[in-house]
Scaffold this active site. Structure first.
Site, PDB file in Angstrom:
ATOM      1  CD  GLU A  19      -3.096  -1.054   2.150  1.00 15.62           C
ATOM      2  OE1 GLU A  19      -2.937  -0.308   3.136  1.00 15.62           O
ATOM      3  OE2 GLU A  19      -4.043  -1.836   2.039  1.00 15.62           O
ATOM      4  NE  ARG A  78      -5.247   5.217   9.364  1.00 20.59           N
ATOM      5  CZ  ARG A  78      -5.532   4.355   8.402  1.00 20.59           C
ATOM      6  NH1 ARG A  78      -4.763   3.300   8.198  1.00 20.59           N
ATOM      7  NH2 ARG A  78      -6.582   4.556   7.629  1.00 20.59           N
TER       8      ARG A  78
END
Ligand code: SIN
Length: 524
Positions: free
Chosen positions: A112, A366
């Site tokens: 990711e 995040r």
């Protein structure tokens, strides 16, 4: 009046992990405003980040976390959680067949944004949150009573106002109840639904933040809201998340002419940190372009992403054409109720875990798939602590049962709150837009509300949304720089001098001091 040892408010991964790790001699209530399975965790697609692959190491995962968080992170919190990630994964995997494995029997690891290694442990392709939630729900112990459709609307403090001893709850029929408990845990998630476009479950409206704030708990870093770059966009509205793992498998972002938009923007291109990708897409949309995820390079899309395939088909997107229309939308709140690593807030007896808490792991933005990780970590650590801590009796004389009927209050529509937050306190902000929002919020005179008993659930939902919107707007006005999820067009760069003044070393010192203060408060 109901009394329990532990009261958990919320039903996401942090809440469930806590519930299954508490000793079975405890009387536990789990309250959820809607249904047990309706949570952001249940919707989570990507997975859980853990340095578990042969070439990986927690130090690399830590570096990626700090880089994505633009070094606003609490170093110690990030270190503790990330170094524990592999054992949290192995713990679950040792007890159940939850995670996807490769043909060699090793964890199948996805990629990711902003990760330098393949380290995303996933389940059912893109059904990680659902499968993990079901794994825990099956293990819920008999000493735990789940109460659905129970809306927590006010925290109850002792007569000195020094300890949280309960929570007031309303039911769908508007009847109300006070639950007293030795330990009250907020696991209510973030505030994604404050924005017009959001990946979040409909129930995620910032209640926990407002509850804690109104009880006097410390709240921090509310300006840092993460906008996920790729929400499915059909007929002028968002329809759900298209996981970053899709870009991890090779999809790229293109404009309506098929031209890649992330070339030359960041060395990681389409897998740059989320705030950079979202800001880039925002710029294209503002200039009248459409943005798509080009998935033509992904073989077996349907097998790897069954839920996303279903979502697209449901909304009439023909995947054989290889293009999914996307826009960015609110996804995660990096700030929240200030806690230590196990979830202790500044009010004894009150805890926050998961997205409602701010441990400092995420900093200003995040890193993908670090949120389920944080929930698993905090849920387990808090359970271990509650299992050993001595349980003081609580006094059941309530000081903050406020009087007064305040029913006739002007409140906006939820859509109005969402539109204004998106426009004025969204992906791009400025002093002008923030002041406009502040002025708009002021008309609701939130500070004059002294009792919540007489409002309906739908009024309370709006009131809590407004309180949380106010916290975000104020914090965004105060931060005169751009960092991670907070982008100010009038202060477009990071103010690193200011950051250095509050260096990581200083943060570490502050955190240790806070631990000491909380320990002292709890033992005296
Ligand atoms: C995603 O699947 O893109 C979301 C994962 C996350 O937010 O961590």
């Amino acid at each position: 009046m109901i009394k329990a040892d532990v009261i958990i408010i919320g039903s996401g991964i942090a809440a469930l992990q806590l519930a299954v790790h508490l000793n079975e001699d405890k009387n536990v209530r789990l309250l959820t405003k809607s249904k047990l399975r309706l949570s952001n965790s249940y919707l989570a697609q990507g997975g859980i980040a853990a340095a578990i692959g042969v070439n990986d190491h927690p130090s690399k995962h830590l570096t990626d976390t700090l880089e994505a968080g633009r070094f606003h992170n609490h170093l110690e919190a990030a270190k503790q959680i990330i170094y524990e990630a592999p054992s949290l994964i192995r713990d679950i995997s040792g007890k159940g067949n939850v995670f996807d494995m490769d043909s060699n029997g090793e964890f199948s690891l996805g990629m990711e944004g902003a990760h330098r290694e393949h380290r995303i442990v996933h389940s059912g392709g893109d059904a990680t949150g659902k499968n993990l939630s079901e794994y825990f729900i099956e293990k819920l112990p008999p000493n735990l009573k789940v109460e659905e459709d129970s809306f927590a609307y006010e925290l109850v403090l002792n007569s000195e106002g020094t300890r949280c001893i309960g929570v007031k709850v309303k039911r769908q029929d508007e009847s109300q109840e006070i639950y007293y408990g030795n330990h009250i845990i907020l696991a209510t998630g973030g505030c994604g639904q404050l924005y017009k476009y959001s990946s979040n479950a409909k129930t995620v409206t910032g209640d926990g933040i407002a509850l804690a704030y109104l009880a006097g708990a410390e709240i921090m870093d509310m300006e840092f809201i993460q906008f996920h770059p790729t929400l499915l966009f059909v007929n002028g509205d968002t329809k759900g998340l298209i996981s970053e793992a899709v870009r991890g498998e090779g999809a790229i972002l293109v404009d309506e002419n098929g031209t890649p938009i992330m070339e030359g923007v960041h060395p990681f291109k389409d897998l740059a940190p989320r705030h950079i990708v979202s800001q880039t897409i925002h710029e294209y949309l503002k200039n009248g372009s459409q943005v798509y995820l080009d998935i033509t390079s992904i073989k077996n899309f349907k097998n790897r992403f069954p839920q996303i395939t279903e979502l697209c088909e449901k909304h009439g997107v023909d995947l054989t054409k290889g293009k999914i229309p996307v826009v960015p939308g609110s996804h995660f709140m990096m700030g929240g109720i200030k806690t230590d690593l196990i979830g202790r807030t500044s009010i004894p007896g009150l805890y926050a875990i998961g997205e409602s808490a701010c441990t400092g792991l995420h900093g200003a933005n995040r890193l993908a798939s670090n949120s389920l990780l944080e929930g698993l970590y905090q849920g387990k650590k808090l359970a271990e602590w509650l299992n050993t801590v001595q349980q003081d009796p609580i006094e059941i004389e309530v000081s903050n049962h406020k009087k007064g009927c305040q029913r006739s209050r002007k409140l906006p529509d939820i859509q109005e709150i969402q539109e204004f937050m998106m426009e004025r306190v969204g992906i791009v902000r400025s002093e002008m837009s923030l002041k406009k929002q502040k002025k708009w919020l002021e008309q609701f005179k939130l500070e004059e509300i002294s009792s919540f008993d007489h409002f309906s659930i739908s009024e309370l939902t709006k009131i809590f949304m407004l309180f949380t919107a106010n916290l975000i707007t104020e914090a965004a006005l105060q931060r005169t720089e751009s960092r991670g999820g907070h982008y100010r067009m009038d202060f477009p760069t990071e103010d690193n001098e200011r950051w250095l003044r509050k260096s990581i070393i200083q943060q570490k010192w502050e955190m240790e001091k806070r631990y000491e203060q909380i320990e002292t408060a709890l033992t005296t």
